[in-house]
Scaffold this motif. Structure first.
Motif, PDB file in Angstrom:
ATOM      1  N   UNK A 149     -30.650  11.535  99.872  1.00 40.95           N
ATOM      2  CA  UNK A 149     -30.968  10.446  98.955  1.00 40.95           C
ATOM      3  C   UNK A 149     -29.783  10.247  98.015  1.00 40.95           C
ATOM      4  N   UNK A 150     -29.758   9.127  97.310  1.00 40.22           N
ATOM      5  CA  UNK A 150     -28.680   8.917  96.350  1.00 40.22           C
ATOM      6  C   UNK A 150     -28.730   9.966  95.233  1.00 40.22           C
ATOM      7  N   UNK A 151     -29.921  10.399  94.879  1.00 40.79           N
ATOM      8  CA  UNK A 151     -30.044  11.465  93.890  1.00 40.79           C
ATOM      9  C   UNK A 151     -29.367  12.743  94.369  1.00 40.79           C
ATOM     10  N   UNK A 152     -29.513  13.048  95.666  1.00 45.84           N
ATOM     11  CA  UNK A 152     -28.853  14.234  96.216  1.00 45.84           C
ATOM     12  C   UNK A 152     -27.338  14.059  96.254  1.00 45.84           C
ATOM     13  N   UNK A 153     -26.873  12.833  96.457  1.00 46.45           N
ATOM     14  CA  UNK A 153     -25.431  12.583  96.405  1.00 46.45           C
ATOM     15  C   UNK A 153     -24.891  12.969  95.036  1.00 46.45           C
ATOM     16  N   UNK A 154     -25.581  12.540  93.989  1.00 46.83           N
ATOM     17  CA  UNK A 154     -25.139  12.863  92.635  1.00 46.83           C
ATOM     18  C   UNK A 154     -25.175  14.366  92.368  1.00 46.83           C
ATOM     19  N   UNK A 155     -26.251  15.013  92.786  1.00 44.47           N
ATOM     20  CA  UNK A 155     -26.433  16.420  92.450  1.00 44.47           C
ATOM     21  C   UNK A 155     -25.655  17.372  93.346  1.00 44.47           C
ATOM     22  N   UNK A 156     -25.588  17.066  94.646  1.00 44.46           N
ATOM     23  CA  UNK A 156     -25.158  18.081  95.609  1.00 44.46           C
ATOM     24  C   UNK A 156     -23.900  17.744  96.387  1.00 44.46           C
TER      25      UNK A 156
END
Length: 778
Positions: free
Chosen positions: A281-288
């Motif tokens: 997800x885009x959230x995972x792009x930011x975090x990981x």
């Protein structure tokens, strides 16, 4: 070299009509889906991890934890550095598990993996996992991580420092600085950024237990490095791994290595006996996803009474995040290669202390360290011009490496192959009217009447086009007479299908439409590096040119038989073999078609070359305008004069320059990955808080070329993919600081968001000229 009639990009129609095929588009028979449970704590011990409820959800096939990874013998994710530090010690390599084992060290670290019939089921089951932590103290800033008593991330990393690198002659540099007539000092912060490719990471692992063979689909910048890293972590023979890369929607350096999720997907496929797919997800792009920059830089420049440079010294404190990635330590060590920029400096020294913090791991990001070096060098030279009261162009010209001094060896041993920095500077001065200071000051005065602060900035930058060990290519003619090119580099938007086809088509005199590029084909085991370091045309492109010459050479015998002439009597030009001094000829295409039924085709060719680094360079000039009431900054104009060697395709070069310039402008004007220093939470984890640059950022961009062809490859190209960002960071910051100088600001660090600029204006007017500077090391 851009002589071919074709001016567009052969791949564009496929993309704009939706015919591209990305990893997330691939659906394999029997495919399962993975969801990763990630840590929501920056630093904590895992007290308990109960996956029983998740495993009982209908449609779930497996739930994997760190213990499963350990039991399977999956090794630590790789990192390496081939040199020792200034203390004689090698890089400390903390263990990095594919799934957390006993402790989590950054928000977003994968803890467990649920595999199910659908992505929705996998996510639902992951949310039923019971996870208990004992929280530990957090450290997110490199300076804090170095302090005595700071939270320790890894037992084998005392003081959180994994490497202390030094290059140059420290004693002579310090001696020369002590004796200099003037020493200019500057510290700055190169802010942390998230690469955010348009396409999130996606991967599919398909393991065939009967053959002990793995097929791994993934976004990547090159299949060879992914294959080698997977093999090392999994303990498999690289020859039993096929890496398949389809279209890739952006990379920027963060798609060149494996991530923790990848070996876990392989283990999941082994456990279930089915292909397993995961798309972030885009959230995972930011975090990981691996992030970039986050370096505190301090520079010293010693000058004599006439303004000549005597010595430079640099000190870097680099935040590598919670773990060492394959590229993170290397690119920060390599950042010092162009240590003194385009200037003739007798002695220099650089030190880089690399430390770990409770943040996402760091890796290569567009420019891979060189924008960090160019920023401090060109900001330092700009500061010197201001302190000396000299024109910025005059001071630079006085100290630049003359064209007749190339090849030029820097104080750290780096060798620049060729260039003309003074010529590049003079062209930039001419096309921008830089020398007419009266006209600029008149514009500045007019702007001030409107409540605007006008500033201009200049930077003269140099960066390397990486060699990365060389390339091997194949050129094969299919039964229909088309030519298929095979390389191991992989495009993520650069336009390889156009540039590579054009190089070969021009050499062979064939229409570009009859040439097709296939990158990373798993049926080919060719030697070659990633796309990265602006190396693709310099490396793979020039090797394809050599392959085309091999085709021509092979065709001589066929043409001689066809024309009943001796090979020595033939010449090749414009796609045909001719008997010298006559009009008798046979085209290459005719020979291709005549022998189309022969397998393999007699004109097939393979070429291999090891191209060494070359050094593109340029001079960039910008004007910015700042609204004194709001702090909002606008780029009014931007001019770049660059030496990229011979140009293969101007359309592609302009696209790469625009992209690179925008990468730099985005970092200058807004992009900043901010972690809460107390909790380690990412505060800018979505596009609501992390602003990407928009199309309206640029009002006017003018690009000019000043080519000095390199002899490091047969086509004379130097590379251009990272020239824009290497130049725009210091150019725009010099312009912004010039504008802010009118209200008393002497130091300002990125990013230049409206709120930060407004605060700097208020502080400058209140007699605090460096209020917005980031705290520096002792």
């Amino acid at each position: 070299m851009d002589t071919h009639a074709f001016k567009g990009r052969v791949e564009d129609r496929r993309y704009i009509t939706g015919a591209g095929t990305y990893t997330s588009d691939r659906i394999l028979p029997g495919q399962l889906y993975a969801c990763f449970l990630r840590s929501d704590r920056a630093h904590a011990e895992i007290i308990s991890l109960d996956v029983r409820a998740a495993a009982q959800v209908g449609g779930v096939h497996a739930v994997l934890t760190g213990q499963d990874v350990k039991a399977a013998g999956i090794a630590s994710l790789p990192t390496a550095l081939a040199v020792n530090g200034r203390d004689g010690q090698p890089l400390i390599k903390p263990y990095r598990p594919a799934l957390a084992q006993g402790r989590v060290r950054y928000v977003g670290e994968p803890v467990a993996c649920v595999v199910a019939e659908s992505a929705a089921i996998a996510q639902e089951a992951a949310e039923r996992t019971a996870l208990a932590y004992r929280e530990l103290p957090v450290v997110t800033r490199a300076l804090d991580a170095m302090k005595a008593g700071a939270p320790r991330l890894h037992e084998n990393v005392p003081g959180n420092r994994v490497f202390d690198f030094g290059i140059g002659n420290e004693a002579k540099t310090d001696e020369r600085l002590r004796s200099a007539k003037r020493v200019v000092r500057l510290s700055l912060y190169n802010n942390r950024v998230v690469a955010n490719p348009l396409e999130p990471r996606s991967a599919i692992a398909q393991y065939d237990s009967a053959r002990d063979r793995l097929t791994f689909y993934s976004v990547t910048q090159g299949v060879n490095s992914i294959r080698a890293q997977l093999a090392g972590v999994l303990g498999m023979n690289p020859e039993s791994i096929d890496v398949v890369a389809l279209d890739v929607g952006g990379a920027f350096g963060v798609r060149s290595q494996i991530y923790p999720e990848y070996p876990v997907l392989v283990l999941a496929s082994k456990r279930t006996g089915r292909p397993v797919k995961w798309t972030a997800s885009r959230n995972e792009v930011f975090l990981a996803d691996e992030q970039g920059r986050d370096v505190i830089c301090t520079g010293q420049l010693g000058l004599d009474a006439h303004g000549r440079f005597l010595a430079m010294r640099f000190d870097f404190i680099t935040n590598l995040g919670a773990y060492c990635t394959p590229s993170g330590p290397f690119i920060n060590m390599r950042a010092t290669a162009p240590m003194t920029g385009v200037y003739d400096v007798p002695v220099a020294y650089a030190r880089n202390r690399m430390v770990l913090t409770n943040t996402a791991p760091m890796a290569a990001y567009r420019g891979a360290g060189r924008p960090i070096m160019s920023s401090i060098v060109e900001r330092l030279v700009g500061q010197a011009a201001r302190e000396l009261g000299m024109d910025a162009a005059t001071l630079r010209r006085l100290n630049m490496i003359p064209k007749d001094r190339f090849p030029y060896t820097l104080a750290n041993g780096t060798v620049y192959d060729c260039g003309d920095p003074i010529g590049v500077l003079d062209q930039a001065v001419k096309v921008t009217g830089w020398g007419d200071a009266h006209a600029f000051e008149a514009r500045r005065a007019e702007a001030r009447k409107r409540g605007k602060l006008l500033g201009r900035g200049m930077a003269c930058c140099i960066e390397s086009t990486a060699g990365m060990g060389g390339d091997e290519v194949e050129l094969e003619f299919d039964p229909g007479g088309r030519l298929v090119l095979y390389t191991m580099t992989h495009s993520s938007g650069q336009g390889h299908a156009t540039a590579f086809a054009q190089i070969v088509a021009d050499a062979l005199g064939m229409p570009i439409e009859s040439v097709e590029l296939r990158e990373g084909d798993p049926s080919k085991r060719l030697w070659g590096g990633n796309t990265g370091g602006s190396r693709s045309t310099h490396g793979a492109g020039s090797t394809l040119f050599l392959g085309a010459q091999e085709v021509i050479s092979k065709g001589l015998a066929l043409a001689a038989r066809e024309l009943e002439a001796a090979e020595a009597d033939l010449e090749f030009r414009d796609g045909a073999y001719r008997i010298k001094g006559t009009d008798r000829a046979v085209t290459l295409q005719a020979l291709v078609n005549k022998h189309a039924s022969t397998t393999p085709h007699p004109l097939n060719a393979r070429a291999k070359a090891n191209t060494t680094a070359t050094w593109p360079n340029g001079c960039h000039v910008a004007e910015v305008e700042i609204d004194e009431a709001t702090g909002a900054a606008k780029i009014l104009s931007y001019v770049a004069v660059d030496d990229a060697g011979n140009i293969v395709n101007h359309t592609l070069v302009e696209g790469q320059m625009h992209g690179g310039l925008t990468n730099g402008a985005g970092q200058v004007l807004g992009e900043h990955a901010i972690y809460d220093p107390d909790t380690g939470q990412l505060l800018t984890g979505s596009f609501m808080d992390y602003p990407l640059p928009k199309a309206g950022l640029w009002r006017e961009v003018k690009l000019f070329e000043h080519p000095v062809p390199t002899k490091t490859n047969p086509i004379g190209a130097k590379g251009v993919g990272e020239a824009g960002v290497t130049g725009s960071l210091p150019t725009l910051m010099n312009a912004i600081l010039d504008a802010l100088s009118a209200v008393g600001v002497t130091h300002f660090d990125m990013p230049a968001t409206p709120s930060r600029v407004w605060s700097a204006i208020q502080a400058g007017q209140a007699g605090q000229p460096a209020a917005l500077a980031v705290p520096q090391a002792d």
